[in-house]
Scaffold this motif. Structure first.
Motif, PDB file in Angstrom:
ATOM      1  N   VAL A  16       0.837  -1.210   0.000  1.00  0.00           N
ATOM      2  CA  VAL A  16       0.000   0.000   0.000  1.00  0.00           C
ATOM      3  C   VAL A  16       0.868   1.255   0.000  1.00  0.00           C
ATOM      4  O   VAL A  16       0.832   2.046  -0.944  1.00  0.00           O
ATOM      5  N   TYR A  17       1.681   1.410   1.047  1.00  0.00           N
ATOM      6  CA  TYR A  17       2.407   2.671   1.186  1.00  0.00           C
ATOM      7  C   TYR A  17       3.551   2.806   0.190  1.00  0.00           C
ATOM      8  O   TYR A  17       3.866   3.914  -0.252  1.00  0.00           O
ATOM      9  N   GLU A  18       4.171   1.675  -0.193  1.00  0.00           N
ATOM     10  CA  GLU A  18       5.224   1.768  -1.218  1.00  0.00           C
ATOM     11  C   GLU A  18       4.635   2.211  -2.553  1.00  0.00           C
ATOM     12  O   GLU A  18       5.185   3.080  -3.233  1.00  0.00           O
ATOM     13  N   PHE A  19       3.495   1.618  -2.937  1.00  0.00           N
ATOM     14  CA  PHE A  19       2.878   2.025  -4.198  1.00  0.00           C
ATOM     15  C   PHE A  19       2.374   3.465  -4.128  1.00  0.00           C
ATOM     16  O   PHE A  19       2.407   4.183  -5.126  1.00  0.00           O
ATOM     17  N   GLN A  24       3.036   7.563  -9.385  1.00  0.00           N
ATOM     18  CA  GLN A  24       3.053   7.712 -10.839  1.00  0.00           C
ATOM     19  C   GLN A  24       3.584   6.450 -11.512  1.00  0.00           C
ATOM     20  O   GLN A  24       3.003   5.953 -12.484  1.00  0.00           O
ATOM     21  N   TYR A  25       4.683   5.917 -10.974  1.00  0.00           N
ATOM     22  CA  TYR A  25       5.245   4.685 -11.534  1.00  0.00           C
ATOM     23  C   TYR A  25       4.269   3.525 -11.379  1.00  0.00           C
ATOM     24  O   TYR A  25       4.057   2.746 -12.315  1.00  0.00           O
ATOM     25  N   ALA A  26       3.663   3.403 -10.191  1.00  0.00           N
ATOM     26  CA  ALA A  26       2.748   2.292  -9.929  1.00  0.00           C
ATOM     27  C   ALA A  26       1.527   2.343 -10.840  1.00  0.00           C
ATOM     28  O   ALA A  26       1.084   1.310 -11.369  1.00  0.00           O
ATOM     29  N   GLY A 170       7.472   6.769   2.540  1.00  0.00           N
ATOM     30  CA  GLY A 170       6.949   7.715   3.517  1.00  0.00           C
ATOM     31  C   GLY A 170       8.077   8.513   4.144  1.00  0.00           C
ATOM     32  O   GLY A 170       8.949   9.033   3.454  1.00  0.00           O
ATOM     33  N   SER A 171       8.092   8.565   5.475  1.00  0.00           N
ATOM     34  CA  SER A 171       9.130   9.318   6.179  1.00  0.00           C
ATOM     35  C   SER A 171      10.294   8.434   6.609  1.00  0.00           C
ATOM     36  O   SER A 171      11.186   8.886   7.327  1.00  0.00           O
TER      37      SER A 171
END
Length: 271
Positions: A16-19, A24-26, A170-171
């Motif tokens: 979820v958070y990586e995508f 834009q890439y995902a 994220g952070s």
């Protein structure tokens, strides 16, 4: 944290958070892959599709947005909560189900089953074979399964960009360390996530993915009552042939009535 809770936390981070971090890439990757799925499977807009190990539901949502009836199944409840929220936000009707691919409850329900992004191979050989039997049972006669998995003969090329390194989410930052054990034909991946601003330093339980060469994979499909139809070197358009240099193998197989009967007879004999 307990292992299942830890895995769910990591699935949420990576699915979820990586995508979201690389939106834009995902989005572009998903669009290209769905274009490929429609073309390679000859989809006409009327099929019912099972997106197995759907993660955050990016393929499920994209296919539903184009008019298909889709069920997305995954073991991580927290990830599916995000998928359901995304479906509601986009006004899409997708059935997201918490489930285990080793114990599919479906019988002749789906025209198509998708198993993307090397999601076959997380268990031992006998269990991976059982997963394929479950897929065969879930398909209607004449239905098709599409399996995208890594080609073990080109694992070194894959690991050139994937083996080790830090990248932001994220952070915080994720450290990925991957290696291939040729004695077990298994890709082993470890992750560590550090977010100094929130005092987080978490280690992944570790993934082990059994990789099958094309002869092994097609033999397993046949044993499950699935007849291989075609293979591609990537989930992309224009279609890429499967060659000695292919990092990916994307195999399409069908369940026809004759093969189905043979598979069910063998399944009953095995019980």
């Amino acid at each position: 944290m307990a292992e299942q809770a830890s895995r769910d936390w990591w699935e949420e981070l990576l699915q979820v958070y990586e995508f979201a971090h690389y939106r834009q890439y995902a989005d572009e990757l998903t669009r290209r892959e769905v274009d490929f799925l429609i073309d390679a499977l000859g989809l006409r807009g009327v099929e019912t599709i099972l997106d197995l190990a759907c993660g955050g539901g990016r393929h499920s949502l994209a296919l539903a947005a184009r008019g298909w009836t889709v069920v997305g199944l995954d073991a991580a409840a927290s990830v599916l909560a995000h998928a359901r929220a995304a479906a509601a936000e986009q006004g899409l009707r997708v059935e997201f189900v918490i489930g285990d691919m080793r114990d599919l409850p479906y019988h002749e329900r789906f025209d198509v089953v998708l198993l993307m992004n090397s999601s076959l191979g997380f268990f031992d050989d006998a269990t991976n074979q059982a997963v394929l039997h479950g897929i065969a049972r879930a398909l209607v006669p004449g239905g098709k399964v599409l399996i995208q998995c890594l080609n073990p003969y080109q694992i070194e090329r894959y690991l050139r960009d994937f083996r080790s390194g830090w990248y932001p989410i994220g952070s915080g930052f994720v450290l990925r360390e991957a290696r291939f054990d040729p004695r077990r034909a298994t890709l082993e991946i470890d992750y560590r996530y550090i977010d100094a601003s929130r005092g987080i330093d978490v280690t992944h339980p570790g993934d082990q993915i059994r990789l099958y060469g094309f002869p092994e994979l097609t033999a397993m499909l046949r044993a499950a009552g699935l007849r291989p139809l075609s293979v591609f070197g990537d989930a992309a358009l224009p279609p890429v042939p499967f060659t000695e240099e292919s990092v990916w193998q994307v195999v399409i197989a069908t369940r026809d009535r004759t093969v189905r009967m043979e598979a069910e007879d063998a399944d009953h004999a095995h019980r």
